[in-house]
Design a protein around this motif. Structure first.
Motif, mmCIF file in Angstrom:
data_model
loop_
_atom_site.group_PDB
_atom_site.id
_atom_site.type_symbol
_atom_site.label_atom_id
_atom_site.label_comp_id
_atom_site.label_asym_id
_atom_site.label_seq_id
_atom_site.Cartn_x
_atom_site.Cartn_y
_atom_site.Cartn_z
ATOM 1 N N PHE A 44 0.788 -1.230 0.000
ATOM 2 C CA PHE A 44 0.000 0.000 0.000
ATOM 3 C C PHE A 44 0.818 1.277 0.000
ATOM 4 O O PHE A 44 0.297 2.338 -0.345
ATOM 5 C CB PHE A 44 -0.977 0.005 1.177
ATOM 6 N N LEU A 45 2.077 1.254 0.338
ATOM 7 C CA LEU A 45 2.898 2.457 0.337
ATOM 8 C C LEU A 45 3.053 3.058 -1.061
ATOM 9 O O LEU A 45 2.940 4.276 -1.209
ATOM 10 C CB LEU A 45 4.271 2.157 0.968
ATOM 11 N N PRO A 46 3.262 2.258 -2.111
ATOM 12 C CA PRO A 46 3.338 2.857 -3.455
ATOM 13 C C PRO A 46 2.042 3.569 -3.867
ATOM 14 O O PRO A 46 2.086 4.597 -4.533
ATOM 15 C CB PRO A 46 3.608 1.666 -4.367
ATOM 16 N N SER A 47 0.902 3.069 -3.451
ATOM 17 C CA SER A 47 -0.340 3.755 -3.815
ATOM 18 C C SER A 47 -0.476 5.083 -3.088
ATOM 19 O O SER A 47 -1.047 6.024 -3.629
ATOM 20 C CB SER A 47 -1.548 2.866 -3.569
ATOM 21 N N PHE A 48 0.080 5.207 -1.883
ATOM 22 C CA PHE A 48 0.068 6.493 -1.195
ATOM 23 C C PHE A 48 0.903 7.518 -1.943
ATOM 24 O O PHE A 48 0.503 8.669 -2.088
ATOM 25 C CB PHE A 48 0.578 6.356 0.248
ATOM 26 N N SER A 49 2.059 7.118 -2.449
ATOM 27 C CA SER A 49 2.892 8.066 -3.198
ATOM 28 C C SER A 49 2.210 8.456 -4.502
ATOM 29 O O SER A 49 2.315 9.591 -4.955
ATOM 30 C CB SER A 49 4.278 7.480 -3.461
#
Length: 181
Positions: A44-49
């Motif tokens: 989920f971290l890449p979708s936050f960026s």
């Protein structure tokens, strides 16, 4: 107070005396929790960026839109309130690109204006009409089109660098000679 002391003494006993719902986490449970949390972050971290990058793109598009609209509004006011429409239009025909200067009184200035991350420009073009219908035509094709000295096409364009390279937004309007002459 004695009950609390009694309870703490009871907790110091062996593990079987502690109720199941009051036992702490074991090392294995802690490692499993950390692993699950790490997997969650990994996915989920890449979708936050991407969400933050999308917000920046939206902000730039919105800001460019406001600046382009402002360019049209000021152009409209300058042209419709001009005491010398013909002189102003002739001056604007000489150059290809203008921007609005606000030093002192707003006016047209030659060239593009670079403002923060944006390049702002105003373009003014002649307008031709059909001699048969009076409608505006986009291409001068034959003798049935005539130049309209009382109308100009004004384009307000704002450019910026986006994630897909150079992006722009452009608003277009026709401005007719004002009645203030």
């Amino acid at each position: 107070m004695p009950m609390v002391l009694l309870r703490s003494v009871q907790l110091r006993g062996n593990r079987e005396n502690i109720p199941v719902n009051q036992r702490g986490f074991t090392l294995l449970e802690t490692l499993i929790s950390i692993t699950i949390f790490s997997i969650f972050l990994l996915f989920f971290l890449p979708s936050f960026s991407q969400i933050f990058a999308s917000q920046d793109t939206s902000w730039k598009r919105s800001e460019a839109s406001m600046r382009a609209q402002e360019g049209l509004e000021i152009s409209y006011n300058l042209m419709t309130n001009s005491q010398d429409w013909t002189g102003l239009v002739n001056r604007l025909r000489v150059q290809d690109v203008f921007h609005i200067t606000t030093e002192g009184r707003p006016d047209f200035a030659e060239g593009k204006e670079i403002d923060e991350d944006f390049i702002k420009l105003i373009m003014v073009e002649d307008v031709y009409r059909s001699s048969l219908t009076g409608e505006i035509v986009t291409a001068v094709s034959d003798s049935t089109t005539i130049y309209d000295p009382d109308t100009v096409l004004v384009k307000s364009r704002v450019e910026w660098s986006g994630k897909n390279g150079k992006e722009h937004i452009e608003y277009v309007t026709y401005i007719t000679r004002g009645t203030h002459q």
